[in-house]
Write a protein that holds these residues in place. Structure first.
Motif, mmCIF file in Angstrom:
data_model
loop_
_atom_site.group_PDB
_atom_site.id
_atom_site.type_symbol
_atom_site.label_atom_id
_atom_site.label_comp_id
_atom_site.label_asym_id
_atom_site.label_seq_id
_atom_site.Cartn_x
_atom_site.Cartn_y
_atom_site.Cartn_z
ATOM 1 N N LEU A 112 0.863 -1.179 0.000
ATOM 2 C CA LEU A 112 0.000 0.000 0.000
ATOM 3 C C LEU A 112 0.899 1.228 0.000
ATOM 4 C CD1 LEU A 112 -2.949 1.126 0.287
ATOM 5 C CD2 LEU A 112 -2.484 1.243 2.755
ATOM 6 N N THR A 113 0.809 2.042 -1.054
ATOM 7 C CA THR A 113 1.601 3.259 -1.111
ATOM 8 C C THR A 113 0.934 4.356 -0.291
ATOM 9 O OG1 THR A 113 0.472 4.142 -3.054
ATOM 10 C CG2 THR A 113 2.339 2.652 -3.450
ATOM 11 N N ARG A 114 1.698 5.363 0.074
ATOM 12 C CA ARG A 114 1.140 6.496 0.810
ATOM 13 C C ARG A 114 0.043 7.183 -0.015
ATOM 14 N NH1 ARG A 114 4.098 7.345 5.279
ATOM 15 N NH2 ARG A 114 6.205 6.462 5.293
ATOM 16 N N GLU A 115 0.304 7.278 -1.314
ATOM 17 C CA GLU A 115 -0.676 7.926 -2.178
ATOM 18 C C GLU A 115 -1.999 7.168 -2.182
ATOM 19 O OE1 GLU A 115 -1.076 9.500 -6.820
ATOM 20 O OE2 GLU A 115 0.635 8.260 -6.206
ATOM 21 N N ASP A 116 -1.926 5.838 -2.323
ATOM 22 C CA ASP A 116 -3.155 5.049 -2.350
ATOM 23 C C ASP A 116 -3.856 5.038 -0.996
ATOM 24 O OD1 ASP A 116 -2.726 4.466 -4.995
ATOM 25 O OD2 ASP A 116 -1.795 2.516 -4.611
ATOM 26 N N SER A 117 -3.075 5.168 0.083
ATOM 27 C CA SER A 117 -3.682 5.087 1.411
ATOM 28 C C SER A 117 -4.551 6.303 1.729
ATOM 29 C CB SER A 117 -2.589 4.945 2.480
ATOM 30 O OG SER A 117 -1.934 6.172 2.727
ATOM 31 N N ARG A 118 -4.350 7.400 1.023
ATOM 32 C CA ARG A 118 -5.092 8.629 1.350
ATOM 33 C C ARG A 118 -6.592 8.468 1.156
ATOM 34 N NH1 ARG A 118 -0.687 12.012 -2.066
ATOM 35 N NH2 ARG A 118 1.033 11.765 -0.560
ATOM 36 N N SER A 119 -6.981 7.568 0.256
ATOM 37 C CA SER A 119 -8.412 7.352 0.034
ATOM 38 C C SER A 119 -9.027 6.434 1.088
ATOM 39 C CB SER A 119 -8.628 6.744 -1.361
ATOM 40 O OG SER A 119 -8.030 5.457 -1.443
ATOM 41 N N LYS A 120 -8.206 5.813 1.936
ATOM 42 C CA LYS A 120 -8.694 4.858 2.929
ATOM 43 C C LYS A 120 -8.767 5.442 4.335
ATOM 44 C CE LYS A 120 -6.731 0.949 0.358
ATOM 45 N NZ LYS A 120 -8.018 0.319 0.008
ATOM 46 N N TYR A 121 -8.120 6.590 4.549
ATOM 47 C CA TYR A 121 -8.049 7.154 5.886
ATOM 48 C C TYR A 121 -8.537 8.601 5.881
ATOM 49 C CZ TYR A 121 -5.119 3.051 6.620
ATOM 50 O OH TYR A 121 -4.661 1.771 6.689
ATOM 51 N N ALA A 122 -8.652 9.164 7.062
ATOM 52 C CA ALA A 122 -9.110 10.542 7.187
ATOM 53 C C ALA A 122 -8.120 11.496 6.519
ATOM 54 C CB ALA A 122 -9.269 10.896 8.664
ATOM 55 N N GLN A 123 -8.603 12.661 6.190
ATOM 56 C CA GLN A 123 -7.766 13.645 5.517
ATOM 57 C C GLN A 123 -6.517 13.954 6.356
ATOM 58 O OE1 GLN A 123 -9.783 17.266 4.507
ATOM 59 N NE2 GLN A 123 -8.049 18.121 3.400
ATOM 60 N N GLY A 124 -5.376 13.964 5.701
ATOM 61 C CA GLY A 124 -4.107 14.218 6.376
ATOM 62 C C GLY A 124 -3.479 13.002 7.009
ATOM 63 N N THR A 125 -4.127 11.835 6.894
ATOM 64 C CA THR A 125 -3.603 10.587 7.473
ATOM 65 C C THR A 125 -3.208 9.644 6.345
ATOM 66 O OG1 THR A 125 -5.075 10.805 9.372
ATOM 67 C CG2 THR A 125 -4.086 8.646 8.995
ATOM 68 N N GLU A 126 -1.981 9.167 6.373
ATOM 69 C CA GLU A 126 -1.517 8.243 5.330
ATOM 70 C C GLU A 126 -0.515 7.264 5.927
ATOM 71 O OE1 GLU A 126 2.153 10.602 3.247
ATOM 72 O OE2 GLU A 126 0.148 11.267 2.670
ATOM 73 N N PHE A 127 -0.415 6.107 5.270
ATOM 74 C CA PHE A 127 0.488 5.060 5.724
ATOM 75 C C PHE A 127 1.169 4.415 4.517
ATOM 76 C CE2 PHE A 127 -2.772 5.285 9.011
ATOM 77 C CZ PHE A 127 -2.014 5.288 10.171
ATOM 78 N N ALA A 128 2.306 3.788 4.782
ATOM 79 C CA ALA A 128 2.961 2.935 3.786
ATOM 80 C C ALA A 128 3.055 1.530 4.357
ATOM 81 C CB ALA A 128 4.354 3.461 3.453
#
Length: 308
Positions: A112-128
Motif C-alpha cells: 500500500l503506497t502512501r498515495e493510495d492510502s489517502r483514500s482509505k483514511y481521514a484527511q491528512g492521514t496516510e500510511f505505507a
C-alpha cells in the motif's frame, strides 16, 4: 554521542626466572595495560598475573614500548570504565543486499503506497505498507538448531534469556589469523572462563561485505575450536565473517554441526566488533519467534558501561 576512553598495550620481549630453578622467554609479546603511565615493574607484575605463574623470582623486559591500541583481553587488566553506550553490530538490510554469494538478495515492494492510502483514511492521514521478500540468511542473522537438524529447536522455541543481555567475551583476532592460516583454533580461545557467555570473534572481515573479496578466503572457526567452545558451555558464538565454517573445504560444516547440536546459537555476519571491549559488555541478538524456521536476521548489539 560519547566515545570510549583510549586503550593502551605494552609491546616487549621478556625473560622470567623462577625461584625454584628454570625460566622462560618471550619475543614480541603484547599485553593490555590499565593506562599509559605505568612502569616496567608494574608491567612485569601484570605479565606474571596474565600468564598465571607462581614462584617467579625476576622479570626482565626488553624493547618495551607502550602504544595506544585496543585491548585484547589480557587477564588481570580491567582498564578504565567505558562510557555508557550501545553499539550496533548488525549490517543494514536493503533491497539488493548480497550477504552470502549465491543466495538471493532481498526485494522490497509496496503493498500500500502512501498515495493510495489517502483514500482509505481521514484527511491528512496516510500510511505505507511494504512487502519484503528475503531468505532467512540475510544481513546479520542467527542460526537455531533447526537450521542444521530436522528435530532441532526452531526460532519460536528459543528462550529469550539465551539471546538477551549475555555476557560478551570478545576475541579481537585481526592479528591472529592470515591468508595461510584462516582457521581460529581452540588454543586461541583458551585463556578465559566462557561458560554461559556470548563468544564473539572479531576478525575484521566485515569490512569486505558487498565486495567480491567477502566470499573468498574468509576466516572461520575450526572444528577443534567449535568443540572447545561447546565443551566450555558457551551460550552463543558470533563471527563477523562469511561463515562460522570454512566454506572452501567442501560441504562439511563441523562448526555448525557441533555448536547447534549442543544448543548453542550461531550469529554470522556481525560488524563493528572492534568497538566492543574484550570483556565487560553485554550482547543481544533476538530474532522473531517464527515456527518451523531455522534462521533469521537479528538486530545484534552490545551494551557497554551503564547502558544496560
Amino acid at each position: 554521542m560519547t566515545t570510549a576512553s583510549p586503550s593502551y598495550r605494552a609491546h616487549f620481549d621478556f625473560t622470567i626466572s623462577f625461584a625454584n630453578g628454570g625460566g622462560m622467554t618471550g619475543e614480541g609479546f603484547r599485553l593490555d595495560l590499565p593506562g599509559p603511565d605505568i612502569d616496567s615493574d608494574a608491567i612485569g607484575a601484570l605479565l606474571v598475573r596474565h600468564l598465571g605463574l607462581a614462584l617467579v623470582s625476576a622479570v626482565e623486559l626488553q624493547r618495551l614500548r607502550i602504544v595506544e591500541e585496543a585491548h585484547r583481553g589480557s587477564r588481570g587488566v580491567e582498564g578504565s570504565a567505558p562510557s555508557p553506550r550501545v553499539i550496533d553490530l548488525s549490517h543494514t538490510i536493503e533491497a539488493g543486499l548480497v550477504t552470502y554469494p549465491g543466495l538471493p538478495a532481498p526485494t522490497i515492494t509496496p503493498h500500500l503506497t502512501r498515495e493510495d492510502s489517502r483514500s482509505k483514511y481521514a484527511q491528512g492521514t496516510e500510511f505505507a505498507m511494504d512487502i519484503i521478500r528475503m531468505i532467512g540468511n540475510t544481513g546479520t542473522y542467527l542460526d537455531s538448531p533447526f537450521h542444521r537438524y530436522e528435530d532441532g529447536g526452531d526460532l519460536a522455541s528459543l528462550e529469550l534469556s539465551s539471546l538477551v543481555g549475555l555476557t560478551a567475551e570478545v576475541f579481537h583476532l585481526h592479528d591472529a589469523w592470515s591468508a595461510e592460516r584462516r582457521g581460529i583454533e581452540a588454543v586461541t580461545l583458551a585463556d578465559r572462563e566462557l561458560r554461559g557467555a556470548a563468544v564473539l570473534l572479531d576478525t575484521g572481515w566485515s569490512e569486505h561485505l558487498g565486495t567480491p573479496e567477502y566470499g573468498r578466503g574468509a576466516p572461520f572457526l575450526t572444528e577443534e575450536g567449535a568443540r572447545f567452545l561447546a565443551d566450555a558451555g558457551v551460550a552463543l558464538v558470533g563471527i563477523d565473517s562469511l561463515n562460522i565454517d570454512d566454506t572452501e573445504s567442501g560441504g562439511e560444516r563441523p562448526a555448525h554441526s557441533i555448536l547447534l547440536a549442543a544448543g548453542i546459537h550461531v550469529v554470522e555476519h556481525l560488524t563493528r566488533l572492534s568497538e566492543v571491549p574484550a570483556r565487560g559488555a553485554r550482547f543481544t541478538a533476538a530474532p522473531p519467534a517464527v515456527r518451523g524456521f531455522g534462521t533469521f536476521p537479528v538486530r545484534a548489539f552490545a551494551t557497554v558501561g551503564d547502558a544496560h
